[in-house]
Design an enzyme around this catalytic site. Structure first.
Site, PDB file in Angstrom:
ATOM      1  CG  ASP A 101      -0.286  -0.294   2.541  1.00 51.95           C
ATOM      2  OD1 ASP A 101       0.947  -0.470   2.583  1.00 51.95           O
ATOM      3  OD2 ASP A 101      -1.012  -0.358   3.552  1.00 51.95           O
ATOM      4  CG  ASP A 104       6.118   6.034   6.509  1.00 52.85           C
ATOM      5  OD1 ASP A 104       6.400   7.174   6.122  1.00 52.85           O
ATOM      6  OD2 ASP A 104       5.821   5.782   7.695  1.00 52.85           O
ATOM      7  CG  PHE A 153      -0.965   8.288   9.794  1.00 53.17           C
ATOM      8  CD1 PHE A 153       0.069   7.361   9.816  1.00 53.17           C
ATOM      9  CD2 PHE A 153      -2.257   7.841  10.001  1.00 53.17           C
ATOM     10  CE1 PHE A 153      -0.185   6.017  10.045  1.00 53.17           C
ATOM     11  CE2 PHE A 153      -2.528   6.495  10.236  1.00 53.17           C
ATOM     12  CZ  PHE A 153      -1.484   5.586  10.252  1.00 53.17           C
ATOM     13  CB  VAL A 154      -2.767   8.686   4.049  1.00 56.97           C
ATOM     14  CG1 VAL A 154      -2.269  10.052   3.628  1.00 56.97           C
ATOM     15  CG2 VAL A 154      -1.727   7.610   3.726  1.00 56.97           C
ATOM     16  CG  ASP A 160      -4.608   0.151  10.012  1.00 52.87           C
ATOM     17  OD1 ASP A 160      -3.597   0.060   9.292  1.00 52.87           O
ATOM     18  OD2 ASP A 160      -4.591  -0.067  11.244  1.00 52.87           O
ATOM     19  NE  ARG A 166      -6.862  -2.980   8.082  1.00 53.22           N
ATOM     20  CZ  ARG A 166      -5.555  -2.786   8.170  1.00 53.22           C
ATOM     21  NH1 ARG A 166      -4.900  -2.237   7.170  1.00 53.22           N
ATOM     22  NH2 ARG A 166      -4.891  -3.145   9.253  1.00 53.22           N
TER      23      ARG A 166
END
Ligand code: IMP
Ligand code: MG
Length: 181
Positions: A101, A104, A153-154, A160, A166
Site C-alpha cells: 500500500d 514510508d 498519515f493517511v 488503517d 480500511r
C-alpha cells in the site's frame, strides 16, 4: 454521520485512484507479458489495492500473500520487522512483484526484499500505491508507483489507523483530534 466524517481532507479521490491503478495494470501487463509473474501482496494494508490492480492486469499471473508486523506505535514503524505469515510457495526462478500500500520509511520493504532475494527469484520488483518519500530511511527501488504523497498519515483504501478506515474508497487524512482515541 459515517466513517467519512472523520476525514479532514481527501488526498486522492476514488476516481483518481482507479484511473491510476488501471494504468499500472496496463504497464505491468506489458512489461511482464508471458512471464506469469507472482504478485506478493503485503497484508493487511495492500489487499484492497491488490484486488483492484489484479483486475487491471490482462496477462496470466499468480497471487500470494505475506503478513508483516513492525514493533512500534500506531503511526511510527520501529524498523524491526517480523514475518507473521510467509508465502505458500517457493519463488525460486519466479518473477516476483511485491505489492504494498505505502512505502514510508522503507524499513519494511527493505527487509522483505532482502528476505525474498535470498530465495533466488528470477526477478524481484516493487509496486507501491503510495510513496511517502520525505520519510524514507532506506533506499527502496519502486518499479511501479501510484502516487507520491506528502508527509501526512493517511487512511482509507486498505490503510488503517488502529485497525479502522480500511473500507474508505479514497485516500484521506484523519482529523487531528481523532488521533489517540
Ligand atoms: P515503512 O516500513 O515505514 O515503510 O511502513 C510500513 C507500513 O507502515 C506500511 O506498509 C503501512 O502498513 C504502514 N504505514 C506507513 N505509513 C502509513 C500511513 O500514512 N497510514 C497508514 N499506514 C501507514
Ligand atoms: Mg503494510
Amino acid at each position: 454521520m459515517g466513517l467519512a466524517d472523520d476525514v479532514e481532507e481527501i488526498l486522492i479521490p476514488e476516481e483518481a485512484l482507479q484511473d491510476r491503478i488501471r494504468e499500472l495494470g496496463r504497464r505491468i501487463s506489458t512489461e511482464y507479458d508471458t512471464k506469469e509473474p507472482l504478485l506478493v501482496g503485503i497484508l493487511t494494508g495492500a489487499f484492497v489495492f491488490l484486488a483492484d490492480l489484479l483486475k487491471a492486469i490482462t496477462i496470466p499471473c499468480h497471487v500470494d500473500f505475506m503478513a508483516t508486523a513492525s514493533y512500534g506505535d500506531a503511526t511510527e514503524s520501529s524498523g524491526i520487522v517480523r514475518i507473521l505469515k510467509d508465502l505458500n510457495q517457493s519463488i525460486e526462478g519466479r518473477h516476483v512483484l511485491v505489492v504494498d500500500d505505502i512505502i514510508d520509511t522503507g524499513l519494511t520493504m527493505d527487509y522483505l526484499l532482502e528476505t525474498l532475494k535470498a530465495r533466488y527469484p528470477a526477478s524481484l520488483r516493487v509496486c507501491a500505491l503510495l510513496d511517502k518519500r520525505p520519510r524514507r530511511r532506506r533506499e527502496v527501488p519502486i518499479d511501479f508507483r501510484g502516487f507520491e504523497i506528502p508527509d501526512k498519515f493517511v487512511i482509507g483504501y486498505g490503510l488503517d489507523y488502529s485497525g479502522r478506515y480500511r473500507n474508505l474508497p479514497f485516500i484521506g487524512v484523519l482529523k487531528p483530534e481523532l488521533y489517540g482515541i
